[in-house]
Scaffold this motif. Structure first.
Motif: not given
Length: 420
Positions: A186-194, A167-174, A200-207
């Protein structure tokens, strides 16, 4: 009132609708389908869905029985009828089957994508508010495919470290698809997630939202590891970074023979005509020829089949699954629908036209990458090319949602008419 149903005709409608959906699910990611051809296929799907609608309860009963197969096409067909019936029990039955596999879930999401947004509001709200994480995932996916902002609920799932990974990955992609720029930090806060999918989806969306620094560095790690789980890393990287930054990445790929396909595809993503002579050389290797031809077309705009630049399939060449029982390779040939290029013909074509191109510049289908060229490709190109154009356009316009090239063809055509 429903017309009297003829059982074997209704059964044929159910089977054909599911099978044709399977074909269109492949078509949206195929290199040889244009929007006009996708629309014709979608119209065929819709004709059989109409047959099921007219059959009324008999149509639903047959689709419900077919759900036991558990395939995405059957889930799509039953899901669409369930949505149109506005019967929560029917939709719950379809969702219980869809939850069993990722592929089946795609069928249910596609049913939401097929349905007009105005008919979904109440159903989607109930899903978003559900206690089931899978129902919430489907509700969010429905918002995403229609590019509808679900509001604060998206903020909550992006920020919720305890939310289920899917669910969270889908939210980040969205966030990226909808261009929710207010969530970029908020996306940047996920760049070092386990969790890799979260990173991936945080960085993809941030770009997509304009981050061309640390978000690209995150995607470089995914590209370097060659993870087949995240094929979107390479196109996002090479299309977002400056052209001078792409050369070292391509040189890095060139050091590994097993990454040769990524290297060939990558040159087409960069779009620099500097790589054309090298691509023509790769066309001499049967395993790489068709992919090299596609990258050549991405840069130059040459239509290998239409412009008589095709060659013969090499004698004795085999790819994809064979009929040999001992052969454990069951993966389909990813280049199956690409034409075989003739290197000599293509060399002659290039010699006659290379003066039109400037090395060190980026091209998409024979023209410098621009907003107008991307919109032209979205209307006239093949699906692979349209996917590239949609991404390029989204990168150019940080506030414009990512165009959905997998939407029903008639809806895409309607959008073009409204923006003309």
């Amino acid at each position: 009132m429903f017309a009297a149903a003829i059982p074997h005709i209704v059964e044929q409608h159910a089977e054909e609708a599911a099978f044709l959906w399977f074909l269109r699910n492949r078509a949206v990611n195929a290199p040889h389908y244009k929007l006009s051809e996708l629309t014709r296929l979608d119209n065929r799907v819709e004709a059989h869905l109409d047959g099921l609608r007219i059959a009324g309860p008999e149509g639903w009963n047959l689709c419900e029985q077919a759900l036991e197969i558990g395939e995405a096409g059957e889930v799509f067909t039953a899901g669409l009828l369930a949505l149109e019936s506005k019967n929560p029990q029917k939709l719950a039955k379809v969702a219980s089957i869809a939850e069993d596999s990722v592929e089946a879930a795609k069928g249910l999401v596609s049913a939401f994508g097929w349905t007009e947004p105005s008919k979904l509001a109440r159903t989607v709200k109930l899903l978003l508010d559900s206690s089931s994480s899978f129902h919430r995932f489907i509700g969010l996916s429905a918002c995403a495919v229609h590019r509808v902002n679900p509001g604060n609920i998206l903020d909550n799932w992006v920020q919720d470290h305890d939310a289920p990974s899917l669910l969270r990955a889908r939210a980040l992609r969205t966030v990226g698809e909808l261009k929710r720029r207010d969530l970029i930090y908020d996306l940047r806060n996920c760049f070092h997630a386990q969790d890799a999918a979260i990173r991936f989806w945080a960085a993809w969306s941030a770009v997509l939202l304009g981050n061309r620094s640390d978000a690209l560095e995150v995607l470089k790690v995914f590209m370097a590891t060659g993870s087949r789980q995240f094929p979107g890393a390479l196109p996002m990287l090479l299309r977002a970074m400056p052209i001078e930054g792409s050369a070292p990445l391509l040189k890095g790929l060139a050091q590994y023979p097993e990454r040769q396909r990524d290297l060939i595809a990558g040159t087409g993503m960069v779009g620099d005509p500097l790589y054309v002579p090298w691509l023509i050389k790769q066309m001499e290797t049967p395993e790489l020829a068709r992919l090299a031809g596609e990258s050549f077309s991405f840069i130059t705009g040459a239509d290998i089949a239409y412009e008589n630049l095709e060659g013969e399939r090499p004698e004795g060449f085999e790819s994809g699954p064979t009929e040999t029982p001992e052969d454990e390779d069951v993966e389909l040939d990813g280049d199956e629908d690409l034409p075989w290029p003739d290197p000599a013909k293509i060399q002659a074509w290039w010699v006659a036209r290379q003066h039109r191109f400037q090395a060190g510049s980026r091209y998409l289908l024979g023209a410098p990458i621009s907003e107008s060229q991307c919109r032209k490709v979205l209307q006239e190109g093949f699906q692979h090319q349209r996917t590239a154009a949609a991404l390029e356009l989204a990168l150019m316009r940080p506030d414009e949602p990512l165009f959905e090239v997998r939407a029903p063809g008639w809806r895409q055509q309607r959008l073009f008419l409204h923006t003309a």
